[in-house]
Design a protein around this motif. Structure first.
Motif, PDB file in Angstrom:
ATOM      1  N   LEU A 153       0.287  -4.098  -2.030  1.00  0.00           N
ATOM      2  CA  LEU A 153       1.340  -3.943  -1.252  1.00  0.00           C
ATOM      3  C   LEU A 153       1.118  -4.827   0.065  1.00  0.00           C
ATOM      4  O   LEU A 153       0.155  -5.109   0.534  1.00  0.00           O
ATOM      5  N   GLU A 154       2.153  -5.050   0.584  1.00  0.00           N
ATOM      6  CA  GLU A 154       2.165  -5.902   1.952  1.00  0.00           C
ATOM      7  C   GLU A 154       2.967  -5.312   2.879  1.00  0.00           C
ATOM      8  O   GLU A 154       4.274  -4.805   2.888  1.00  0.00           O
ATOM      9  N   GLN A 155       2.539  -5.254   4.025  1.00  0.00           N
ATOM     10  CA  GLN A 155       3.429  -4.723   5.037  1.00  0.00           C
ATOM     11  C   GLN A 155       4.494  -5.798   5.622  1.00  0.00           C
ATOM     12  O   GLN A 155       4.122  -6.997   5.877  1.00  0.00           O
ATOM     13  N   GLU A 156       5.673  -5.393   5.345  1.00  0.00           N
ATOM     14  CA  GLU A 156       6.722  -6.242   6.101  1.00  0.00           C
ATOM     15  C   GLU A 156       6.873  -6.208   7.547  1.00  0.00           C
ATOM     16  O   GLU A 156       6.421  -5.206   8.417  1.00  0.00           O
ATOM     17  N   PRO A 157       7.544  -7.385   8.002  1.00  0.00           N
ATOM     18  CA  PRO A 157       7.706  -7.333   9.635  1.00  0.00           C
ATOM     19  C   PRO A 157       8.131  -5.926  10.254  1.00  0.00           C
ATOM     20  O   PRO A 157       8.116  -5.835  11.493  1.00  0.00           O
ATOM     21  N   ASP A 158       9.268  -5.380   9.601  1.00  0.00           N
ATOM     22  CA  ASP A 158       9.793  -4.122   9.966  1.00  0.00           C
ATOM     23  C   ASP A 158       8.851  -2.830   9.860  1.00  0.00           C
ATOM     24  O   ASP A 158       9.122  -1.890  10.213  1.00  0.00           O
ATOM     25  N   GLY A 159       7.598  -3.071   9.613  1.00  0.00           N
ATOM     26  CA  GLY A 159       6.614  -2.035   9.387  1.00  0.00           C
ATOM     27  C   GLY A 159       6.422  -1.198   8.084  1.00  0.00           C
ATOM     28  O   GLY A 159       5.538  -0.721   7.800  1.00  0.00           O
ATOM     29  N   SER A 160       7.542  -1.465   7.207  1.00  0.00           N
ATOM     30  CA  SER A 160       7.604  -1.089   5.791  1.00  0.00           C
ATOM     31  C   SER A 160       6.512  -1.807   4.936  1.00  0.00           C
ATOM     32  O   SER A 160       6.136  -2.469   5.149  1.00  0.00           O
ATOM     33  N   TRP A 161       5.984  -1.003   3.716  1.00  0.00           N
ATOM     34  CA  TRP A 161       5.119  -1.665   3.036  1.00  0.00           C
ATOM     35  C   TRP A 161       6.161  -1.816   1.742  1.00  0.00           C
ATOM     36  O   TRP A 161       6.619  -0.852   1.089  1.00  0.00           O
ATOM     37  N   GLU A 162       5.913  -2.893   0.940  1.00  0.00           N
ATOM     38  CA  GLU A 162       6.594  -3.224  -0.364  1.00  0.00           C
ATOM     39  C   GLU A 162       5.520  -3.613  -1.386  1.00  0.00           C
ATOM     40  O   GLU A 162       4.655  -4.321  -1.011  1.00  0.00           O
ATOM     41  N   ILE A 163       5.791  -3.471  -2.420  1.00  0.00           N
ATOM     42  CA  ILE A 163       5.143  -3.628  -3.673  1.00  0.00           C
ATOM     43  C   ILE A 163       4.974  -5.063  -3.863  1.00  0.00           C
ATOM     44  O   ILE A 163       6.031  -5.390  -4.357  1.00  0.00           O
ATOM     45  N   ILE A 164       3.942  -5.833  -3.948  1.00  0.00           N
ATOM     46  CA  ILE A 164       4.076  -7.344  -4.253  1.00  0.00           C
ATOM     47  C   ILE A 164       3.220  -7.361  -5.753  1.00  0.00           C
ATOM     48  O   ILE A 164       3.575  -8.704  -6.225  1.00  0.00           O
ATOM     49  N   GLY A 165       2.624  -6.466  -6.420  1.00  0.00           N
ATOM     50  CA  GLY A 165       2.195  -6.541  -7.689  1.00  0.00           C
ATOM     51  C   GLY A 165       1.595  -5.213  -8.256  1.00  0.00           C
ATOM     52  O   GLY A 165       1.267  -4.377  -7.420  1.00  0.00           O
ATOM     53  N   CYS A 166       1.526  -5.191  -9.448  1.00  0.00           N
ATOM     54  CA  CYS A 166       1.028  -4.018 -10.279  1.00  0.00           C
ATOM     55  C   CYS A 166       0.411  -4.663 -11.278  1.00  0.00           C
ATOM     56  O   CYS A 166       0.895  -5.255 -12.421  1.00  0.00           O
ATOM     57  N   SER A 167      -1.028  -4.542 -11.579  1.00  0.00           N
ATOM     58  CA  SER A 167      -1.742  -4.839 -12.800  1.00  0.00           C
ATOM     59  C   SER A 167      -2.145  -3.471 -13.594  1.00  0.00           C
ATOM     60  O   SER A 167      -2.654  -2.448 -12.865  1.00  0.00           O
ATOM     61  N   LEU A 168      -2.138  -3.741 -14.829  1.00  0.00           N
ATOM     62  CA  LEU A 168      -1.973  -2.584 -15.604  1.00  0.00           C
ATOM     63  C   LEU A 168      -3.061  -2.619 -16.805  1.00  0.00           C
ATOM     64  O   LEU A 168      -2.787  -3.551 -17.327  1.00  0.00           O
ATOM     65  N   LEU A 169      -4.174  -1.759 -16.807  1.00  0.00           N
ATOM     66  CA  LEU A 169      -4.953  -2.183 -17.954  1.00  0.00           C
ATOM     67  C   LEU A 169      -5.326  -0.597 -18.466  1.00  0.00           C
ATOM     68  O   LEU A 169      -5.498   0.574 -17.699  1.00  0.00           O
ATOM     69  N   LYS A 170      -5.744  -0.564 -19.975  1.00  0.00           N
ATOM     70  CA  LYS A 170      -5.912   0.754 -20.608  1.00  0.00           C
ATOM     71  C   LYS A 170      -7.467   0.981 -19.726  1.00  0.00           C
ATOM     72  O   LYS A 170      -8.219   0.369 -19.639  1.00  0.00           O
ATOM     73  N   ALA A 171      -7.624   2.368 -19.570  1.00  0.00           N
ATOM     74  CA  ALA A 171      -9.046   2.724 -18.915  1.00  0.00           C
ATOM     75  C   ALA A 171     -10.038   2.449 -19.795  1.00  0.00           C
ATOM     76  O   ALA A 171     -10.033   2.575 -20.973  1.00  0.00           O
ATOM     77  N   GLY A 172     -11.037   1.789 -19.150  1.00  0.00           N
ATOM     78  CA  GLY A 172     -12.140   1.275 -19.929  1.00  0.00           C
ATOM     79  C   GLY A 172     -12.330  -0.012 -20.370  1.00  0.00           C
ATOM     80  O   GLY A 172     -13.047  -0.380 -20.994  1.00  0.00           O
TER      81      GLY A 172
END
Length: 134
Positions: free
Chosen positions: A112-131
């Motif tokens: 996530l990255e904090q935007e100039p207005d102070g909000s937090w937005e999701i810039i990516g999500c990596s997903l792996l099976k556990a292990g």
């Protein structure tokens, strides 16, 4: 997706331990998006994506379709629990432990990255099976 996972893991290794307020705000954004998925609220879920993601998926329905097809454990799950978080400036990397509807364990790494207005937005999500190795 493999490159994104490597990038996220490298980010987690080299950033500072998490700032509690930044992590809490980032987790709130992740949780709000997760709740929007559970309500099938495409517009709300899409609103937590960073501008670069919204540019790649220019409509909420396109974004939701991508999540349903590529991130099924994020879309629907039995459990969704926050793990370790790291911060660097205006960035947060947050691990999430997920158990999908079939009982399979997954590890998601949200950035996530904090935007100039102070909000937090999701810039990516990596997903792996556990292990699973990266």
């Amino acid at each position: 997706m493999r490159f994104a996972a490597l990038l996220c893991l490298a980010f987690l290794c080299f950033v500072a331990p998490a700032c509690a307020e930044d992590v809490a705000n980032a987790q709130a954004a992740i949780r709000a998006q997760e709740q929007a998925f559970s309500r099938n609220d495409a517009n709300a879920a899409w609103s937590y994506a960073a501008p670069a993601i919204r540019k790649l998926f220019p409509r909420a329905d396109i974004f939701m379709s991508m999540v349903q097809n590529s991130y099924a454990p994020v879309w629907r799950h039995k459990s969704f629990e926050f793990g370790e978080a790291r911060t660097e400036g205006h960035w947060v990397a947050q691990r999430v432990h997920i158990v999908d509807e079939d009982g399979e364990a997954w590890e998601a790494i949200y950035t996530l990255e904090q935007e100039p207005d102070g909000s937090w937005e999701i810039i990516g999500c990596s997903l792996l099976k556990a292990g699973q190795s990266v």
